[in-house]
Design a protein around this motif. Structure first.
Motif, PDB file in Angstrom:
ATOM      1  N   ILE A   1       0.643  -1.373   0.278  1.00 19.13           N
ATOM      2  CA  ILE A   1       0.107   0.157   0.527  1.00 19.13           C
ATOM      3  C   ILE A   1       0.585   1.294   0.290  1.00 19.13           C
ATOM      4  CG2 ILE A   1      -1.647   1.365   1.208  1.00 19.13           C
ATOM      5  CD1 ILE A   1      -2.745  -1.194  -0.193  1.00 19.13           C
ATOM      6  N   THR A   2       1.818   0.930   1.004  1.00 22.40           N
ATOM      7  CA  THR A   2       2.567   2.859   1.066  1.00 22.40           C
ATOM      8  C   THR A   2       2.852   2.929  -0.257  1.00 22.40           C
ATOM      9  OG1 THR A   2       4.757   1.104   1.471  1.00 22.40           O
ATOM     10  CG2 THR A   2       2.870   2.752   3.667  1.00 22.40           C
ATOM     11  N   MET A   3       3.889   1.610  -0.826  1.00 27.54           N
ATOM     12  CA  MET A   3       4.554   1.577  -2.363  1.00 27.54           C
ATOM     13  C   MET A   3       3.709   2.616  -3.430  1.00 27.54           C
ATOM     14  SD  MET A   3       7.511   0.759  -2.469  1.00 27.54           S
ATOM     15  CE  MET A   3       7.778   1.655  -3.923  1.00 27.54           C
ATOM     16  N   THR A   4       2.935   2.090  -3.356  1.00 27.34           N
ATOM     17  CA  THR A   4       1.426   2.745  -3.921  1.00 27.34           C
ATOM     18  C   THR A   4       1.169   4.372  -3.744  1.00 27.34           C
ATOM     19  OG1 THR A   4       0.353   0.882  -4.267  1.00 27.34           O
ATOM     20  CG2 THR A   4      -1.225   2.202  -4.621  1.00 27.34           C
ATOM     21  N   VAL A   5       1.680   4.524  -3.330  1.00 26.10           N
ATOM     22  CA  VAL A   5       1.128   5.999  -2.403  1.00 26.10           C
ATOM     23  C   VAL A   5       2.451   6.758  -2.864  1.00 26.10           C
ATOM     24  CG1 VAL A   5       1.445   7.403  -0.947  1.00 26.10           C
ATOM     25  CG2 VAL A   5      -0.031   5.803  -0.672  1.00 26.10           C
TER      26      VAL A   5
ATOM     27  N   ALA B   1      -3.849   3.545  -9.094  1.00 24.86           N
ATOM     28  CA  ALA B   1      -3.212   2.724  -8.118  1.00 24.86           C
ATOM     29  C   ALA B   1      -4.327   2.513  -7.136  1.00 24.86           C
ATOM     30  CB  ALA B   1      -3.346   4.582  -6.692  1.00 24.86           C
ATOM     31  N   ALA B   2      -5.708   2.736  -7.390  1.00 21.43           N
ATOM     32  CA  ALA B   2      -7.322   2.231  -6.547  1.00 21.43           C
ATOM     33  C   ALA B   2      -7.798   1.158  -6.625  1.00 21.43           C
ATOM     34  CB  ALA B   2      -8.334   3.163  -6.989  1.00 21.43           C
TER      35      ALA B   2
ATOM     36  N   ASN C   1       0.316  -6.790  -8.931  1.00 20.28           N
ATOM     37  CA  ASN C   1       1.206  -6.092  -9.539  1.00 20.28           C
ATOM     38  C   ASN C   1       0.795  -5.161 -11.407  1.00 20.28           C
ATOM     39  OD1 ASN C   1       3.674  -5.818  -7.267  1.00 20.28           O
ATOM     40  ND2 ASN C   1       3.131  -7.824  -6.764  1.00 20.28           N
ATOM     41  N   LEU C   2      -0.187  -6.412 -11.153  1.00 22.33           N
ATOM     42  CA  LEU C   2      -0.494  -5.352 -12.612  1.00 22.33           C
ATOM     43  C   LEU C   2      -0.435  -4.052 -13.078  1.00 22.33           C
ATOM     44  CD1 LEU C   2      -2.493  -8.331 -14.476  1.00 22.33           C
ATOM     45  CD2 LEU C   2       0.254  -7.650 -14.820  1.00 22.33           C
ATOM     46  N   PRO C   3      -1.238  -3.471 -12.353  1.00 17.13           N
ATOM     47  CA  PRO C   3      -1.917  -2.076 -11.905  1.00 17.13           C
ATOM     48  C   PRO C   3      -0.647  -1.704 -11.755  1.00 17.13           C
ATOM     49  CG  PRO C   3      -3.331  -3.366 -10.492  1.00 17.13           C
ATOM     50  CD  PRO C   3      -2.165  -4.645 -11.547  1.00 17.13           C
ATOM     51  N   PHE C   4       0.376  -2.262 -10.680  1.00 21.02           N
ATOM     52  CA  PHE C   4       1.289  -1.680  -9.882  1.00 21.02           C
ATOM     53  C   PHE C   4       2.310  -1.148 -10.861  1.00 21.02           C
ATOM     54  CE2 PHE C   4       5.165  -1.608  -7.491  1.00 21.02           C
ATOM     55  CZ  PHE C   4       5.386  -0.281  -6.246  1.00 21.02           C
ATOM     56  N   ALA C   5       3.236  -2.313 -12.316  1.00 12.59           N
ATOM     57  CA  ALA C   5       3.503  -1.911 -12.996  1.00 12.59           C
ATOM     58  C   ALA C   5       3.660  -1.764 -13.925  1.00 12.59           C
ATOM     59  CB  ALA C   5       3.776  -3.463 -13.421  1.00 12.59           C
ATOM     60  N   ALA C   6       1.937  -0.817 -14.172  1.00 12.15           N
ATOM     61  CA  ALA C   6       1.187   0.114 -15.127  1.00 12.15           C
ATOM     62  C   ALA C   6       1.642   1.575 -14.433  1.00 12.15           C
ATOM     63  CB  ALA C   6      -0.129   0.055 -15.718  1.00 12.15           C
ATOM     64  N   MET C   7       1.741   2.132 -13.102  1.00 11.30           N
ATOM     65  CA  MET C   7       1.992   2.657 -12.979  1.00 11.30           C
ATOM     66  C   MET C   7       3.504   3.029 -12.696  1.00 11.30           C
ATOM     67  SD  MET C   7      -0.130   3.063  -9.177  1.00 11.30           S
ATOM     68  CE  MET C   7       0.764   4.778  -8.485  1.00 11.30           C
TER      69      MET C   7
ATOM     70  N   TYR D   1      12.838  -6.483  -9.432  1.00 12.28           N
ATOM     71  CA  TYR D   1      11.387  -6.489  -8.221  1.00 12.28           C
ATOM     72  C   TYR D   1      10.341  -7.833  -8.695  1.00 12.28           C
ATOM     73  CZ  TYR D   1       6.821  -5.990  -5.989  1.00 12.28           C
ATOM     74  OH  TYR D   1       5.992  -6.417  -4.998  1.00 12.28           O
ATOM     75  N   ILE D   2      10.652  -7.509 -10.207  1.00 15.03           N
ATOM     76  CA  ILE D   2       9.513  -8.418 -11.109  1.00 15.03           C
ATOM     77  C   ILE D   2      10.034  -9.687 -10.921  1.00 15.03           C
ATOM     78  CG2 ILE D   2       8.156  -9.008 -13.741  1.00 15.03           C
ATOM     79  CD1 ILE D   2       8.465  -5.659 -13.870  1.00 15.03           C
ATOM     80  N   PRO D   3      11.072 -10.883 -11.499  1.00 15.39           N
ATOM     81  CA  PRO D   3      11.409 -11.773 -10.965  1.00 15.39           C
ATOM     82  C   PRO D   3      11.072 -11.940  -9.675  1.00 15.39           C
ATOM     83  CG  PRO D   3      13.353 -10.273 -12.340  1.00 15.39           C
ATOM     84  CD  PRO D   3      12.288  -9.103 -11.207  1.00 15.39           C
TER      85      PRO D   3
END
Length: 219
Positions: free
Chosen positions: A80-84, A112-113, A140-146, A180-182
């Motif tokens: 969550i904090t990484m998203t922020v 993020a949401a 992690n898909l939307p996180f990677a997109a961000m 991070y991805i691997p």
């Protein structure tokens, strides 16, 4: 030996980013990009502490397997904090390059949401040592997109503005995801892959250091 070296690395990392963050907040004096970068750094360090401190305790005592719940909760908080962190970095981009786009902002917040919502699904099974890989990928898909959005934004604007302090911001973020991805995909099957979290962490220190350098610019 792993317990000692990893714990020392984590202590240095957390102290470094949190200290730089606090100093940037104090240095800001109304300068919003510096203030945001300081808050970013503190958010990064404090969020990671929720995972790294239980991990260090486990390594130095009776092993990771006996602390699955604490480590899982730490991973959730860190997620969550990484998203922020990336939301704040997006706003740093806006302020530094004087960019406004309601559509782009909406897209970043939507990603993020979605990321945060996926993290909160019980199917993640955060408290288990056998958390499902599929949900690790989904969240992690939307996180990677961000990350891709932020990489492209800084790559374009830093080059266009000949912004020396942030000229490698895109590269640092790219490296953080490349390491991070691997880990997400293969660390459970091949524990040695987890070592990639060290250069991934160094990439985040680099991001914070660039903010630190920018905060010293004349205003």
């Amino acid at each position: 030996m792993q317990a000692i070296m990893e714990t020392l690395f984590d202590i240095v990392y957390l102290c470094t980013v949190i200290t730089m963050g606090i100093l940037m907040i104090r240095r800001a004096k109304g300068h919003k990009p510096t203030l945001l970068f300081g808050v970013m750094a503190v958010t990064l360090g404090c969020g990671d502490a929720f995972h790294l401190i239980p991990r260090a305790f486990a390594l130095c005592t009776d092993g990771l397997a006996n602390h699955a719940a604490a480590l899982g909760v730490g991973k959730l908080v860190t997620s969550i904090t990484m998203t922020v962190f990336y939301i704040l970095l997006y706003h740093v981009w806006q302020l530094r390059y004087n960019k406004k786009s309601a559509g782009l902002t909406a897209a970043v917040y939507l990603l993020a949401a979605v990321r945060a919502a996926l993290c909160l699904f019980p199917q993640n099974d955060w408290l288990s040592a056998e958390a499902p890989l599929s949900w690790g990928i989904w969240r992690n898909l939307p996180f990677a997109a961000m990350g891709v959005v932020i990489i492209v934004l800084f790559f374009r604007e830093a080059r266009a503005a000949n912004d020396r302090p942030f000229r490698f911001m895109w590269l640092a973020i790219t490296l953080s995801f490349a390491f991070y991805i691997p880990v997400v995909l293969w660390a459970d099957a091949v524990p040695l892959v987890g070592m990639l979290m060290i250069p991934k962490t160094c990439a985040y220190v680099w991001v914070v250091f660039m903010g630190w350098q920018a905060s010293k610019e004349p205003r």
